[in-house]
Design an enzyme around this catalytic site. Structure first.
Site, PDB file in Angstrom:
ATOM      1  N   SER A 261       0.835  -1.201   0.000  1.00  0.00           N
ATOM      2  CA  SER A 261       0.000   0.000   0.000  1.00  0.00           C
ATOM      3  C   SER A 261       0.864   1.243   0.000  1.00  0.00           C
ATOM      4  O   SER A 261       2.054   1.200   0.283  1.00  0.00           O
ATOM      5  CB  SER A 261      -0.936  -0.009   1.207  1.00  0.00           C
ATOM      6  N   LYS A 262       0.195   2.326  -0.316  1.00  0.00           N
ATOM      7  CA  LYS A 262       0.800   3.643  -0.328  1.00  0.00           C
ATOM      8  C   LYS A 262       1.476   3.934   1.015  1.00  0.00           C
ATOM      9  O   LYS A 262       2.563   4.486   1.074  1.00  0.00           O
ATOM     10  CB  LYS A 262      -0.378   4.597  -0.554  1.00  0.00           C
ATOM     11  N   ARG A 263       0.808   3.524   2.084  1.00  0.00           N
ATOM     12  CA  ARG A 263       1.320   3.791   3.439  1.00  0.00           C
ATOM     13  C   ARG A 263       2.558   2.968   3.786  1.00  0.00           C
ATOM     14  O   ARG A 263       3.311   3.334   4.682  1.00  0.00           O
ATOM     15  CB  ARG A 263       0.243   3.511   4.493  1.00  0.00           C
ATOM     16  N   ASP A 264       2.740   1.845   3.107  1.00  0.00           N
ATOM     17  CA  ASP A 264       3.895   0.992   3.420  1.00  0.00           C
ATOM     18  C   ASP A 264       5.201   1.746   3.227  1.00  0.00           C
ATOM     19  O   ASP A 264       6.171   1.506   3.930  1.00  0.00           O
ATOM     20  CB  ASP A 264       3.899  -0.264   2.544  1.00  0.00           C
TER      21      ASP A 264
END
Ligand code: GLU
Length: 510
Positions: A261-264
């Site tokens: 994900s983007k947050r990773d």
């Protein structure tokens, strides 16, 4: 062959999007086809300013330049869907006139009530479909006069696809093979919204048709929509020219658990986007592969292997080699784990493969920014000595700073272990000898020091690391004698004369 990359400008393009673009590009190049960029911006609510520029800049940085697209031109334009709005209306009207679509007036409350009703009756899935549509407010249930009156009164409406009941839609996916869908599980997708804008589904099919797209390569998340798309090709009578579909496997988190994900990126301190993005919300800003110091060629090589492999041991491919070797058949069905260390390995391989002279030119500005100035010959040798030891270009000034200034710290642990006070006199003798007529080319120097060690009954392990630390501060680094040769006699002697008493103090002060 005509292939398109069709991103929606809803934010920065993540690395999965770049991989989709790459695979489309590679297949187009392999067959002498055309790679097209189409901006799918029909969803005004999700439009993010700057996203289209980001997408173009990212593709350009990666070297994936489209031959047709917005700002590039081509015979099938415009390539931005918001500029094709009028065109879609005609096709929506056609489906409506032929009874393959219908007008729906339902409010969000109506839709919610429908879901509740279906839930209470234990009907799955709870959606606007062949089972529920006849209980809703639409042109299938309301008399024509009422439909016309509502429209005349300015009431907002959507157009929905009329999905036939009890059919099986079969898709031959190039990666997944045969995929079957029961139409009873498909919803009557909205194809035109209240604001007169088409949804993704309508615009995508109309454009793929008009732009004569032959192959659709896209992320796995679009597989469920493909059944609707195939039905639309049938409704329009375009089945003969329907593109081939290939749905790419997911890119998984580094630990293999779930979708990357983007947050990773922020969580793990790794890039998951090609370029940095500055967002009004700081928590949505991030650093890209480019800003981490990656060579775009290495990123492309890395991405190519995220879900595909050539079936041989070869790992280093330039883009031409990739397009020759590439085929949809060799794309895996299973998710591909995003391994940041592997991306670093690729970058390292590209640095190692770069000629020293070229590297010297690349790192000169990074060194200058730190106030380090040396001539091209010095930088070329420096680049050659260091290149096996770095991952990024920025590591050169960082890891090899001692080629430009005296070491600022010394590896004390090793000094304590290896420096023996009783050898002090010998070290002074060695320095005195080095001042003499000793040649500083690496191999003469090596022979000279080795002979000295042997003659004086010393051990390599109590001399080499000490000289090395005196010169560079650390035990890690390129060949000691190559290093001494590049630094030159005066500098080496200056550093030894400064360091040896410092080492002694450290030992005495123990
Ligand atoms: N606009 C869609 C996306 O953002 C395109 C999907 C497709 O390629 O059909 O991915």
């Amino acid at each position: 062959m005509r292939l398109r990359f069709a991103p929606s400008p809803t934010g920065a393009l993540h690395i999965g999007g770049v991989r989709t673009a790459l695979y489309n590009y590679l297949l187009a190049k392999k067959h002498g086809g055309t790679f097209i960029l189409r901006i799918e911006d029909t969803d005004q609510n999700r439009y993010v300013p700057g996203a289209e520029e980001y997408i173009k800049e990212a593709l350009n940085w990666c070297g994936l330049n489209p031959t047709e697209g917005p700002g590039i031109g081509g015979d099938h334009g415009p390539y931005r869907q918001s500029e094709r709005k009028d065109l879609y209306k005609k096709y929506a009207d056609q489906l409506l006139a032929e009874g393959k679509a219908y007008i729906a007036f339902d409010t969000p409350e109506d839709l919610e009530a429908m879901r509740e009703r279906m839930k209470a009756a234990n009907i799955f899935p709870q959606q606007y479909n062949s089972r529920s549509r006849m209980d809703m407010k639409n042109s299938l249930t309301l008399p024509k006069e009422e439909v016309d009156a509502r429209i005349a009164a300015g009431e907002k409406y959507t157009l929905r696809l009329k999905i036939p009941a009890d059919e099986t839609v079969v898709i031959q996916d190039k990666i997944r093979g045969e995929v079957r869908f029961n139409t009873n599980e498909l919803d009557d997708k909205v194809i035109m919204k209240g604001d007169g804008m088409p949804t993704y589904h309508l615009a995508n099919i109309v454009d793929d048709h008009l732009m004569e797209i032959t192959h659709v390569i896209r992320g796995e998340e679009w597989l469920p929509s493909t059944a609707h798309h195939v039905l639309m090709y049938r409704f329009f009578g375009w089945e003969d020219t329907m593109p081939a579909f290939a749905h790419l496997p997911l890119i998984l988190k580094p630990n293999g658990k779930g979708k990357l994900s983007k947050r990773d990126g922020a969580k793990l301190g790794i890039p998951v986007f090609p370029l940095s993005w500055e967002d009004p919300k700081p928590e949505d800003s991030f650093k890209g592969f480019r800003e981490f110091g990656f060579d775009p060629k290495a990123v492309i090589n890395f991405l190519a292997f995220l879900g595909w492999n050539p079936g041989t041991e070869q790992e280093i491919f330039n883009i031409e080699e990739l397009s020759e070797a590439f085929s949809l058949e060799r794309i895996a069905k299973a998710g591909a784990r995003f391994d940041f260390d592997k991306s670093k390995w690729f970058n390292q391989q590209y640095i190692i493969a770069t000629p020293d002279e070229e590297l010297a030119d690349k790192i000169a500005p990074l060194l200058e920014a730190r106030g380090y100035q040396k001539d091209k010959a010095y930088l070329t040798t420096f680049a050659g000595l260091m290149k096996e030891r770095v991952v990024f270009l920025t590591d050169f000034p960082e890891e090899g700073y001692y080629f430009f200034e005296s070491p600022v710290t010394f590896d004390e642990k090793t000094i304590r272990k290896r420096y023996k006070l009783e050898n002090k006199g010998k070290f002074l003798d060695l320095v005195a000898l080095l001042k003499g007529e000793v040649s500083f080319d690496a191999s003469s120097l090596e022979n000279f020091v080795k002979e000295f060690i042997e003659k004086n009954g010393l051990k390599f392990g109590e001399v080499f690391p000490i000289i090395r630390i005196a010169i560079s501060g650390t035990t890690k680094g390129p060949s000691l004698f190559e290093m001494m040769n590049l630094l030159g006699k005066d500098e080496v002697i200056r550093r030894l004369e400064y360091a040896l008493p410092v080492f002694e103090e450290k030992l005495v002060s123990q």
